[in-house]
Design a protein around this motif. Structure first.
Motif, PDB file in Angstrom:
ATOM      1  N   TRP A 275      -2.283   4.963   0.055  1.00 47.64           N
ATOM      2  CA  TRP A 275      -2.890   5.747   1.140  1.00 47.64           C
ATOM      3  C   TRP A 275      -2.600   7.244   0.962  1.00 47.64           C
ATOM      4  O   TRP A 275      -2.860   8.043   1.875  1.00 47.64           O
ATOM      5  CB  TRP A 275      -2.378   5.260   2.510  1.00 47.64           C
ATOM      6  CG  TRP A 275      -2.801   3.865   2.865  1.00 47.64           C
ATOM      7  CD1 TRP A 275      -3.940   3.215   2.479  1.00 47.64           C
ATOM      8  CD2 TRP A 275      -2.088   2.935   3.707  1.00 47.64           C
ATOM      9  NE1 TRP A 275      -3.974   1.947   3.014  1.00 47.64           N
ATOM     10  CE2 TRP A 275      -2.849   1.745   3.764  1.00 47.64           C
ATOM     11  CE3 TRP A 275      -0.873   2.989   4.402  1.00 47.64           C
ATOM     12  CZ2 TRP A 275      -2.459   0.628   4.499  1.00 47.64           C
ATOM     13  CZ3 TRP A 275      -0.480   1.883   5.130  1.00 47.64           C
ATOM     14  CH2 TRP A 275      -1.265   0.713   5.185  1.00 47.64           C
TER      15      TRP A 275
ATOM     16  N   GLY B  90      -4.880 -14.294   5.135  1.00 44.46           N
ATOM     17  CA  GLY B  90      -3.611 -13.808   4.588  1.00 44.46           C
ATOM     18  C   GLY B  90      -2.604 -13.745   5.719  1.00 44.46           C
ATOM     19  O   GLY B  90      -2.684 -14.527   6.674  1.00 44.46           O
ATOM     20  N   GLY B  91      -1.677 -12.796   5.632  1.00 48.98           N
ATOM     21  CA  GLY B  91      -0.648 -12.673   6.666  1.00 48.98           C
ATOM     22  C   GLY B  91      -1.250 -12.405   8.037  1.00 48.98           C
ATOM     23  O   GLY B  91      -0.960 -13.098   9.012  1.00 48.98           O
TER      24      GLY B  91
ATOM     25  N   ALA C 243      -7.900  -6.829   2.835  1.00 50.55           N
ATOM     26  CA  ALA C 243      -7.132  -5.675   2.336  1.00 50.55           C
ATOM     27  C   ALA C 243      -7.845  -4.939   1.205  1.00 50.55           C
ATOM     28  O   ALA C 243      -7.246  -4.101   0.549  1.00 50.55           O
ATOM     29  CB  ALA C 243      -5.768  -6.166   1.860  1.00 50.55           C
TER      30      ALA C 243
ATOM     31  N   MET D 286       1.234 -11.456  -3.757  1.00 49.73           N
ATOM     32  CA  MET D 286       0.440 -11.087  -2.573  1.00 49.73           C
ATOM     33  C   MET D 286      -0.912 -10.520  -3.018  1.00 49.73           C
ATOM     34  O   MET D 286      -1.948 -10.812  -2.413  1.00 49.73           O
ATOM     35  CB  MET D 286       1.203 -10.074  -1.719  1.00 49.73           C
ATOM     36  CG  MET D 286       0.492  -9.687  -0.440  1.00 49.73           C
ATOM     37  SD  MET D 286       1.608  -9.037   0.822  1.00 49.73           S
ATOM     38  CE  MET D 286       2.198  -7.561   0.046  1.00 49.73           C
TER      39      MET D 286
ATOM     40  N   CYS E  37       4.448  -7.382  13.127  1.00 50.65           N
ATOM     41  CA  CYS E  37       3.277  -6.599  12.691  1.00 50.65           C
ATOM     42  C   CYS E  37       2.032  -7.484  12.651  1.00 50.65           C
ATOM     43  O   CYS E  37       1.067  -7.228  13.356  1.00 50.65           O
ATOM     44  CB  CYS E  37       3.494  -5.916  11.345  1.00 50.65           C
ATOM     45  SG  CYS E  37       1.975  -5.129  10.756  1.00 50.65           S
TER      46      CYS E  37
ATOM     47  N   HIS F 218       0.849  -1.201   0.000  1.00 53.12           N
ATOM     48  CA  HIS F 218       0.000   0.000   0.000  1.00 53.12           C
ATOM     49  C   HIS F 218       0.887   1.255   0.000  1.00 53.12           C
ATOM     50  O   HIS F 218       0.606   2.231  -0.687  1.00 53.12           O
ATOM     51  CB  HIS F 218      -0.872   0.073   1.260  1.00 53.12           C
ATOM     52  CG  HIS F 218      -2.002  -0.924   1.365  1.00 53.12           C
ATOM     53  ND1 HIS F 218      -2.959  -1.105   0.400  1.00 53.12           N
ATOM     54  CD2 HIS F 218      -2.361  -1.765   2.389  1.00 53.12           C
ATOM     55  CE1 HIS F 218      -3.846  -2.015   0.801  1.00 53.12           C
ATOM     56  NE2 HIS F 218      -3.503  -2.432   2.009  1.00 53.12           N
TER      57      HIS F 218
HETATM   58  P1  NAP Z   1      -2.681 -10.207   2.789  1.00 55.74           P
HETATM   59  O1  NAP Z   1      -1.666 -11.187   3.270  1.00 55.74           O
HETATM   60  O2  NAP Z   1      -2.661  -9.773   1.377  1.00 55.74           O
HETATM   61  O3  NAP Z   1      -4.127 -10.815   3.183  1.00 55.74           O
HETATM   62  C1  NAP Z   1      -5.334 -10.201   2.841  1.00 55.74           C
HETATM   63  C2  NAP Z   1      -6.414 -11.274   2.727  1.00 55.74           C
HETATM   64  O4  NAP Z   1      -7.664 -10.633   2.494  1.00 55.74           O
HETATM   65  C3  NAP Z   1      -6.243 -12.192   1.537  1.00 55.74           C
HETATM   66  O5  NAP Z   1      -5.399 -13.276   1.809  1.00 55.74           O
HETATM   67  C4  NAP Z   1      -7.662 -12.658   1.274  1.00 55.74           C
HETATM   68  O6  NAP Z   1      -8.010 -13.768   2.098  1.00 55.74           O
HETATM   69  C5  NAP Z   1      -8.509 -11.507   1.766  1.00 55.74           C
HETATM   70  N1  NAP Z   1      -9.148 -10.848   0.626  1.00 55.74           N
HETATM   71  C6  NAP Z   1     -10.404 -11.044   0.216  1.00 55.74           C
HETATM   72  N2  NAP Z   1     -10.695 -10.319  -0.849  1.00 55.74           N
HETATM   73  C7  NAP Z   1      -9.600  -9.630  -1.151  1.00 55.74           C
HETATM   74  C8  NAP Z   1      -9.276  -8.732  -2.186  1.00 55.74           C
HETATM   75  N3  NAP Z   1     -10.173  -8.363  -3.138  1.00 55.74           N
HETATM   76  N4  NAP Z   1      -8.042  -8.202  -2.208  1.00 55.74           N
HETATM   77  C9  NAP Z   1      -7.125  -8.528  -1.258  1.00 55.74           C
HETATM   78  N5  NAP Z   1      -7.403  -9.405  -0.258  1.00 55.74           N
HETATM   79  C10 NAP Z   1      -8.609  -9.954  -0.209  1.00 55.74           C
HETATM   80  O7  NAP Z   1      -2.598  -8.854   3.629  1.00 55.74           O
HETATM   81  P2  NAP Z   1      -2.108  -8.631   5.158  1.00 55.74           P
HETATM   82  O8  NAP Z   1      -0.651  -8.340   5.168  1.00 55.74           O
HETATM   83  O9  NAP Z   1      -2.673  -9.680   6.025  1.00 55.74           O
HETATM   84  O10 NAP Z   1      -2.814  -7.223   5.473  1.00 55.74           O
HETATM   85  C11 NAP Z   1      -4.237  -7.121   5.461  1.00 55.74           C
HETATM   86  C12 NAP Z   1      -4.657  -5.668   5.585  1.00 55.74           C
HETATM   87  O11 NAP Z   1      -4.366  -5.218   6.903  1.00 55.74           O
HETATM   88  C13 NAP Z   1      -3.917  -4.703   4.657  1.00 55.74           C
HETATM   89  O12 NAP Z   1      -4.841  -3.736   4.195  1.00 55.74           O
HETATM   90  C14 NAP Z   1      -2.879  -4.069   5.552  1.00 55.74           C
HETATM   91  O13 NAP Z   1      -2.460  -2.792   5.117  1.00 55.74           O
HETATM   92  C15 NAP Z   1      -3.664  -3.974   6.836  1.00 55.74           C
HETATM   93  N6  NAP Z   1      -2.868  -3.823   8.058  1.00 55.74           N
HETATM   94  C16 NAP Z   1      -3.412  -3.105   9.068  1.00 55.74           C
HETATM   95  C17 NAP Z   1      -2.749  -2.976  10.276  1.00 55.74           C
HETATM   96  C18 NAP Z   1      -3.386  -2.244  11.403  1.00 55.74           C
HETATM   97  O14 NAP Z   1      -2.681  -1.864  12.343  1.00 55.74           O
HETATM   98  N7  NAP Z   1      -4.685  -2.051  11.410  1.00 55.74           N
HETATM   99  C19 NAP Z   1      -1.498  -3.561  10.433  1.00 55.74           C
HETATM  100  C20 NAP Z   1      -0.962  -4.312   9.385  1.00 55.74           C
HETATM  101  C21 NAP Z   1      -1.657  -4.450   8.209  1.00 55.74           C
HETATM  102  P3  NAP Z   1      -8.993 -14.939   1.602  1.00 55.74           P
HETATM  103  O15 NAP Z   1      -8.345 -15.521   0.378  1.00 55.74           O
HETATM  104  O16 NAP Z   1      -8.985 -15.861   2.753  1.00 55.74           O
HETATM  105  O17 NAP Z   1     -10.325 -14.324   1.341  1.00 55.74           O
END
Ligand code: NAP
Ligand code: ZN
Length: 353
Positions: free
Chosen positions: A52, A184-185, A246, A331, A158, A46
């Motif tokens: 953002w 995801g992560g 995400a 990713m 994180c 991002h």
């Molecule tokens: P990631 O590994 O890419 O996982 C996101 C998961 O969301 C995917 O594996 C997928 O799971 C699901 N998903 C469903 N529809 C989606 C779509 N159209 N596009 C993308 N993902 C989709 O990401 P991550 O590193 O876990 O991070 C997730 C989000 O949290 C990000 O936006 C990140 O910036 C945010 N974040 C926030 C904080 C905070 O403090 N609040 C901290 C770190 C990260 P399924 O296949 O199981 O549906």
């Protein structure tokens, strides 16, 4: 001033490429860390792509950092040369506002300083963990227990704390039915941690092929969220839902699964808003929709100790720094099980070549 070798993006449409810069020499309160591994968070992507709209360039991402201490300042008490150490999403905060006083530095009222992309309310840029070493104030450095799987500990800095903190805050534990949205992560850490906290865990995924993994990671049930019939089986049943997705999506089908007084907390941070949920799902059962940001430094240490005690690490795919741009594309397709971690040795070899 120590020269640092890193990978950076120079602008939003740029790939990550080699970049040299200087870190400060360690001051009296600083710990200098030779970085061994750095996890790859969706927030890195991002930020690099300015999704953002606040990215400072050059952008050196990376806030899931583990390594070895190579120097400490005169006032440093908790670390000595040779110790393992970790750095998460923050490297500083004001230290005198009410949130900092309560150990919630991530909500610092004067703005914490991100490990990359600088202070949240503006200021000089900071450079993260896609680099060979880092210098950080002791207060923001985490202790890492001895392990033979250090690379898999990195994502706790994180993904681990961002899921542990809301699960703890909303008192997830035995007798509670907890939903995790997105595997995801963040999501896979949430499943492991909520299971270790003793809750009944229901994973909601858009990917039917993640079912077996969900169960193996600790989910008691797996629901394909695109299947209305499967979703209906969970209506009004969940005490708490942690939503890690995400991308923007309809929140109503998930809010309808909460019990009376239940809460859904958003940690996913998409680049554009979710469609506004209907108020009726909220008012008829006094449900809450909330958000949560990483976790404080003390709580991050508590999470690391909890994970060490419960044998929890991340499921990772180790990559070379030279594969980082391809890893971002994977990713985006959800093609990672479940966190990429950069072997920083590959960065150091390139720097020396
Ligand atoms: P990631 O590994 O890419 O996982 C996101 C998961 O969301 C995917 O594996 C997928 O799971 C699901 N998903 C469903 N529809 C989606 C779509 N159209 N596009 C993308 N993902 C989709 O990401 P991550 O590193 O876990 O991070 C997730 C989000 O949290 C990000 O936006 C990140 O910036 C945010 N974040 C926030 C904080 C905070 O403090 N609040 C901290 C770190 C990260 P399924 O296949 O199981 O549906
Ligand atoms: Zn992150």
């Amino acid at each position: 001033m120590p020269q640092t070798y890193s990978y950076a993006a120079q602008h939003a449409s740029d790939a990550l490429k080699p970049y040299r810069f200087e870190r400060r020499a360690p001051g009296a309160d600083d710990v200098q860390i030779d970085i061994l591994y750095c996890g790859v968070c969706h927030s890195d992507l991002h930020t690099v792509r300015n999704e953002w709209h606040n990215t400072l360039y050059p952008s050196v991402p990376g806030h899931e950092i583990v390594g070895k201490v190579t120097a400490v300042g005169a006032n440093v008490k908790k670390f000595k040369v040779g110790d393992l150490a970790g750095v998460g999403c923050m490297v500083d905060s004001c230290q005198h506002c009410a949130s900092c006083a309560e150990g919630e530095e991530q909500y610092c009222e004067n703005g914490f300083t991100g490990t990359y992309n600088g202070p949240v309310f503006g200021g000089e840029n900071t450079f993260g963990g896609y680099s060979d070493h880092i210098v950080v104030k002791e207060k923001f450095v985490l202790r890492i227990a001895p392990t033979d799987n250090l690379a898999a500990v990195a994502p706790l800095l994180c993904a681990g704390i961002t899921t542990y903190s809301p699960l703890a805050h909303w008192k997830v534990g035995p007798g509670k039915k907890v939903g995790v949205v997105g595997l995801g992560g963040l999501g896979h850490m949430a499943v492991k941690i909520a299971h270790a906290m003793g809750a009944h865990v229901v994973l909601f995924t858009t990917s039917p092929n993640k079912r077996e993994d969900g169960l193996r990671l600790g989910a008691d049930e797996v629901i394909v969220s695109k299947d209305e019939r499967q979703m209906a089986t969970q209506a009004n049943q969940l005490d708490f839902i942690l939503n890690t997705v995400a991308a923007p999506h309809n929140l109503d089908p998930f809010l309808a699964l909460l019990k009376r007084d239940g809460t859904m907390t958003l940690v996913g941070a998409p680049d554009s808003p979710h469609p506004s949920p209907t108020v009726f799902n909220l008012i008829f059962k006094r449900r809450s929709l909330a958000g949560s940001l990483i976790g404080g430094i003390e709580e991050t240490q508590e999470m690391l100790d909890f994970c060490d005690k419960h044998g929890i690490v991340s499921d990772i795919e180790l990559i070379a720094i030279q594969g980082i741009n391809e890893a971002y594309e994977r990713m985006l397709k959800g093609d990672v099980k479940y966190r990429f971690v950069i072997d920083i040795a590959t960065l150091k070899q390139e720097a020396a070549a």
